[in-house]
Design a protein around this motif. Structure first.
Motif, mmCIF file in Angstrom:
data_model
loop_
_atom_site.group_PDB
_atom_site.id
_atom_site.type_symbol
_atom_site.label_atom_id
_atom_site.label_comp_id
_atom_site.label_asym_id
_atom_site.label_seq_id
_atom_site.Cartn_x
_atom_site.Cartn_y
_atom_site.Cartn_z
ATOM 1 N N LEU A 9 -20.711 -8.765 42.686
ATOM 2 C CA LEU A 9 -20.137 -9.790 43.572
ATOM 3 C C LEU A 9 -20.694 -11.164 43.213
ATOM 4 C CD1 LEU A 9 -20.188 -8.008 47.061
ATOM 5 C CD2 LEU A 9 -18.214 -8.515 45.633
ATOM 6 N N GLY A 10 -22.009 -11.215 42.942
ATOM 7 C CA GLY A 10 -22.651 -12.481 42.589
ATOM 8 C C GLY A 10 -22.041 -13.110 41.347
ATOM 9 N N ILE A 11 -21.686 -12.280 40.384
ATOM 10 C CA ILE A 11 -21.068 -12.790 39.152
ATOM 11 C C ILE A 11 -19.734 -13.454 39.486
ATOM 12 C CG2 ILE A 11 -19.999 -12.063 36.974
ATOM 13 C CD1 ILE A 11 -22.317 -9.902 36.921
ATOM 14 N N GLY A 12 -18.969 -12.818 40.382
ATOM 15 C CA GLY A 12 -17.705 -13.397 40.816
ATOM 16 C C GLY A 12 -17.909 -14.737 41.512
ATOM 17 N N VAL A 13 -18.948 -14.815 42.360
ATOM 18 C CA VAL A 13 -19.213 -16.049 43.108
ATOM 19 C C VAL A 13 -19.587 -17.179 42.144
ATOM 20 C CG1 VAL A 13 -20.810 -17.146 44.726
ATOM 21 C CG2 VAL A 13 -19.876 -14.876 45.223
ATOM 22 N N ILE A 14 -20.457 -16.892 41.168
ATOM 23 C CA ILE A 14 -20.848 -17.927 40.206
ATOM 24 C C ILE A 14 -19.625 -18.380 39.410
ATOM 25 C CG2 ILE A 14 -22.214 -18.414 38.123
ATOM 26 C CD1 ILE A 14 -24.360 -16.593 39.208
ATOM 27 N N GLY A 15 -18.731 -17.424 39.081
ATOM 28 C CA GLY A 15 -17.526 -17.753 38.332
ATOM 29 C C GLY A 15 -16.640 -18.754 39.062
ATOM 30 N N GLN A 16 -16.719 -18.773 40.399
ATOM 31 C CA GLN A 16 -15.845 -19.648 41.176
ATOM 32 C C GLN A 16 -16.132 -21.130 40.974
ATOM 33 O OE1 GLN A 16 -16.073 -18.320 45.228
ATOM 34 N NE2 GLN A 16 -14.750 -16.553 44.866
ATOM 35 N N THR A 17 -17.302 -21.473 40.458
ATOM 36 C CA THR A 17 -17.576 -22.890 40.220
ATOM 37 C C THR A 17 -16.632 -23.434 39.159
ATOM 38 O OG1 THR A 17 -19.151 -22.365 38.482
ATOM 39 C CG2 THR A 17 -20.045 -22.654 40.689
ATOM 40 N N GLY A 18 -16.118 -22.561 38.298
ATOM 41 C CA GLY A 18 -15.207 -23.005 37.248
ATOM 42 C C GLY A 18 -15.919 -23.690 36.084
ATOM 43 N N ARG A 19 -17.230 -23.754 36.113
ATOM 44 C CA ARG A 19 -17.968 -24.428 35.030
ATOM 45 C C ARG A 19 -18.754 -23.464 34.153
ATOM 46 N NH1 ARG A 19 -20.269 -30.269 36.662
ATOM 47 N NH2 ARG A 19 -18.384 -30.991 37.707
ATOM 48 N N LEU A 20 -19.067 -22.285 34.702
ATOM 49 C CA LEU A 20 -19.890 -21.339 33.955
ATOM 50 C C LEU A 20 -19.060 -20.112 33.614
ATOM 51 C CD1 LEU A 20 -23.109 -21.579 36.163
ATOM 52 C CD2 LEU A 20 -22.676 -22.683 33.971
ATOM 53 N N SER A 21 -19.189 -19.642 32.380
ATOM 54 C CA SER A 21 -18.436 -18.460 31.970
ATOM 55 C C SER A 21 -19.048 -17.226 32.614
ATOM 56 C CB SER A 21 -18.469 -18.322 30.455
ATOM 57 O OG SER A 21 -19.764 -17.934 30.061
ATOM 58 N N ASN A 22 -18.263 -16.140 32.609
ATOM 59 C CA ASN A 22 -18.751 -14.866 33.123
ATOM 60 C C ASN A 22 -20.015 -14.425 32.410
ATOM 61 O OD1 ASN A 22 -17.360 -13.976 35.265
ATOM 62 N ND2 ASN A 22 -16.148 -12.447 34.167
ATOM 63 N N ASP A 23 -20.022 -14.595 31.082
ATOM 64 C CA ASP A 23 -21.192 -14.238 30.280
ATOM 65 C C ASP A 23 -22.450 -14.899 30.794
ATOM 66 O OD1 ASP A 23 -20.169 -12.572 28.463
ATOM 67 O OD2 ASP A 23 -20.663 -13.802 26.708
ATOM 68 N N THR A 24 -22.324 -16.198 31.083
ATOM 69 C CA THR A 24 -23.471 -16.962 31.569
ATOM 70 C C THR A 24 -23.930 -16.437 32.922
ATOM 71 O OG1 THR A 24 -22.519 -18.845 30.431
ATOM 72 C CG2 THR A 24 -24.301 -19.310 31.971
ATOM 73 N N ALA A 25 -22.954 -16.206 33.804
ATOM 74 C CA ALA A 25 -23.288 -15.701 35.142
ATOM 75 C C ALA A 25 -24.007 -14.358 35.041
ATOM 76 C CB ALA A 25 -22.015 -15.563 35.968
ATOM 77 N N ILE A 26 -23.497 -13.491 34.159
ATOM 78 C CA ILE A 26 -24.107 -12.176 33.973
ATOM 79 C C ILE A 26 -25.544 -12.338 33.472
ATOM 80 C CG2 ILE A 26 -24.032 -10.077 32.567
ATOM 81 C CD1 ILE A 26 -20.945 -10.378 32.574
ATOM 82 N N GLY A 27 -25.724 -13.232 32.487
ATOM 83 C CA GLY A 27 -27.054 -13.458 31.921
ATOM 84 C C GLY A 27 -28.060 -13.898 32.969
ATOM 85 N N VAL A 28 -27.662 -14.865 33.804
ATOM 86 C CA VAL A 28 -28.563 -15.385 34.843
ATOM 87 C C VAL A 28 -28.944 -14.275 35.818
ATOM 88 C CG1 VAL A 28 -28.702 -16.923 36.830
ATOM 89 C CG2 VAL A 28 -27.702 -17.745 34.685
ATOM 90 N N LEU A 29 -27.940 -13.572 36.322
ATOM 91 C CA LEU A 29 -28.194 -12.600 37.391
ATOM 92 C C LEU A 29 -28.946 -11.370 36.900
ATOM 93 C CD1 LEU A 29 -25.070 -12.681 39.663
ATOM 94 C CD2 LEU A 29 -27.389 -13.412 40.145
#
Lengths: 320, 271
Positions: free
Chosen positions: A80-100
């Motif tokens: 769910l967190g990956i989806g939420v980060i994706g909503q900013t429209g600035r960070l790719s899914n890959d990046t969100a996955i890496g952070v989390l």
């Protein structure tokens, strides 16, 4: 030692029987869901979920709860967190996955470092402890594994449609978010089933390698699914023998066998192998003129006789 | 083409309500009411009013960035309106509806996916089956009929990535036909296809029209819009003109939609 005795000997030990059954289940379940993971390019997501599950398992362990529940809660929160980060429209899914996934894993390490059995627990989680699979673990794995396979069978068309053509899926009213969450849940369950046998680092290999091998061997999805299950199970069992006789760590033996089968398919797959396709091309060199000037007379005849083409040609001549 | 005949279609696709309903109610209606679409602070469409009814083929014309694709996506429910609403048979709809079939300009699919042409077409048959049962012989036959209708039957077993761009487009069209919707929205179906395929498309649109379907397609080809649609909608973020090809494709309207450049070569044709 005779061949038969060589094959049978490991099973004199109860723990080897349980280990073999456990790795057999993992091989099949990860092989099947792995086909979808590779087709959707979600290998990194699979790796992330495997790591993100860690704090869930640790918290459940510290609180004395069921590790399975902890793992699923953690996996769901991270997806769910990956989806939420994706909503900013600035960070790719890959990046969100890496952070989390790094953050979640660090949280798990921080909590478990307060425990006295720190080193042993972490090693078991990272690399699995297949020889310690108990009867209850085995039954739970079998139940979850069967559940995952059954759900994939029931929803195979939807899972295929979402993996192949998301625009189409949305246009026929499918809720992409819900189907993605279902897929991630099935993936999390498959990973949870695999933790004890291969550990959280090598589970990625069970998800990706048999599926990639199957894809090299077939152009048809049902065949690829069957082959991936077969290759996963085969690698698991063969890997355990390797571990037993060569005294390698079991998880790594399994992955080494799976990788070896992949390399064989990469080189010798009948239609996609690097060696086989080159040999086929080389054998073809006996007729270089055929390659340079392919006979296209049939195609041209087809084109001219296509009904839709004819009126245009006739009309053109009349006005001209 | 068995699947295009009303009786066969309703027999082999019993729960394709859209197909059956539009047989009984030839006047399917799709409306855009004061439709506005904004992306952030940029407006792509403003205050568009349109009514489409069963049995007509409508082309949407306009320069790049005029909002043709946006209009089709909004009509299909893929994009939710910022202002106004979409109505289907008088009822407001939000989101995608099975009665509306949308065919994108270029499908963004993974061409290496291990799936055959026939399996792609079979995706169009949705709902109504048992989850465990594989596709029946009737369903597979219907899918093969749809592939035959677009001249792709002989390639049914081929992996989708092995086809040329035009052939792939035909397969997605076969899948759209199998969806048995009442309304077909196609984004630039004539772009990048050869002359035989264009002829085939025009012929298919005619058949669907005769069955009371609505066909709405975006195009850049003024001549094609003039000859193969009953009605032309000229768009440039707002509605510029809407009516028969002869009434809409006038130098004045085209200048208002396209600016100066497109008018000169075309004005000779309309005169």
């Amino acid at each position: 030692m005779s061949g038969l005795a060589w094959l049978v000997e490991p099973f004199a030990h109860g723990f080897m029987v349980r280990a073999t059954l456990a790795i057999f289940i993992v091989g099949i379940v990860c092989g099947v869901i792995g086909v979808f993971v590779t087709l959707r390019g979600l290998a990194f997501m699979g790796d992330a979920l495997a790591h993100a599950i860690f704090p869930g398992v640790v918290i459940a362990f510290v609180l004395g709860g069921n590790y399975l529940v902890g793992a699923l809660v953690a996996a769901t929160l991270v997806s769910l967190g990956i989806g939420v980060i994706g909503q900013t429209g600035r960070l790719s899914n890959d990046t969100a996955i890496g952070v989390l996934f790094a953050g979640a894993f660090a949280l798990g390490v921080a909590i478990i470092s307060t425990q006295e059995t720190f080193a042993r627990d972490v090693t078991g989680f990272l690399f699995g402890s297949i020889l310690g699979v108990g009867r209850d673990d085995l039954l739970l794995s079998a139940a979850i594994g069967l559940g995952v396979l059954l759900l994939m069978l029931l929803f195979r068309r939807e899972l295929t449609t979402v993996a192949f053509d998301r625009t189409f899926a949305a246009s026929v009213g499918m809720n992409l978010w819900a189907w993605d969450q279902l897929f991630l849940l099935l993936l999390s369950l498959s990973i949870v089933v695999s933790l004890q046998t291969v550990g959280n680092i090598l589970v990625l290999a069970m998800l990706v390698t048999p599926a990639a091998t199957a894809r090299l061997l077939s152009d048809r999805l049902p065949v690829a699914l069957g082959l991936a299950a077969l290759i996963g199970a085969l690698s698991g069992v063969a890997g355990l023998y390797l571990s037993y006789y060569a005294a390698f760590a079991s998880g790594s033996s399994v992955v080494l066998v799976a990788t070896a089968i992949f390399v064989l398919a990469l080189l010798f797959s009948p239609k996609a192998g690097l060696v086989t396709t080159r040999v086929a091309r080389w054998l073809h060199h006996g007729h270089p003129e055929r390659d340079r000037f392919p006979d296209r007379s049939d195609e041209i005849a087809d084109y001219a006789s296509t009904p839709a083409a004819s009126p245009r040609l006739d009309g053109g001549m009349e006005t001209g | 083409m068995a699947f295009l005949a009303p009786s066969t279609a309703s027999a082999s696709l019993p729960s394709a309500l859209s197909g059956a309903a539009s047989e009984r109610l030839p006047k399917t209606r799709l409306e855009a009411c004061r439709l506005g679409i904004h992306f952030g602070d940029r407006s792509a469409l403003e205050a568009v009013d349109l009514v489409f009814s069963g049995g007509e083929a409508v082309s949407i014309l306009g320069p790049n960035g005029a909002g043709k694709s946006t209009l089709l996506k909004a009509l299909s429910g893929m994009l939710l309106p910022t202002h106004g609403e979409i109505r289907l048979d008088g009822q407001p709809v939000r989101g995608c509806d099975r009665r509306v079939v949308y065919v994108p300009q270029r499908s963004a699919v993974d061409w290496t996916f291990p799936i055959s042409v026939l399996d792609v077409a079979l995706m169009g048959i949705t709902g109504h089956r048992s989850r465990l049962r594989p596709f029946s012989a009737t369903e597979r036959g219907t899918a093969r009929d749809a592939l035959a209708a677009v001249g792709m039957d002989h390639l049914a077993r081929v992996q989708i990535g092995q086809l040329s761009g035009g052939q792939q487009q035909r397969v997605f069209l076969a899948r759209a036909l199998l969806q048995e919707g009442g309304i077909y929205l196609l984004d630039e179906p004539f772009t990048g296809v050869d002359v035989p395929t264009q002829g085939l498309l025009v012929e298919l649109f005619d058949r669907l029209k005769r069955r009371g379907r609505i066909i709405v397609y975006a195009t850049h080809d003024l001549a094609l819009a003039a000859t193969s649609s009953d009605r032309v909608v000229l768009l440039n973020r707002r509605l510029v003109a809407d009516g028969t090809p002869a009434a809409v494709l006038t130098p004045d309207h085209l200048r208002r939609a396209f600016g100066g450049q497109a008018v000169v070569p075309f004005s000779g044709m309309t005169a």
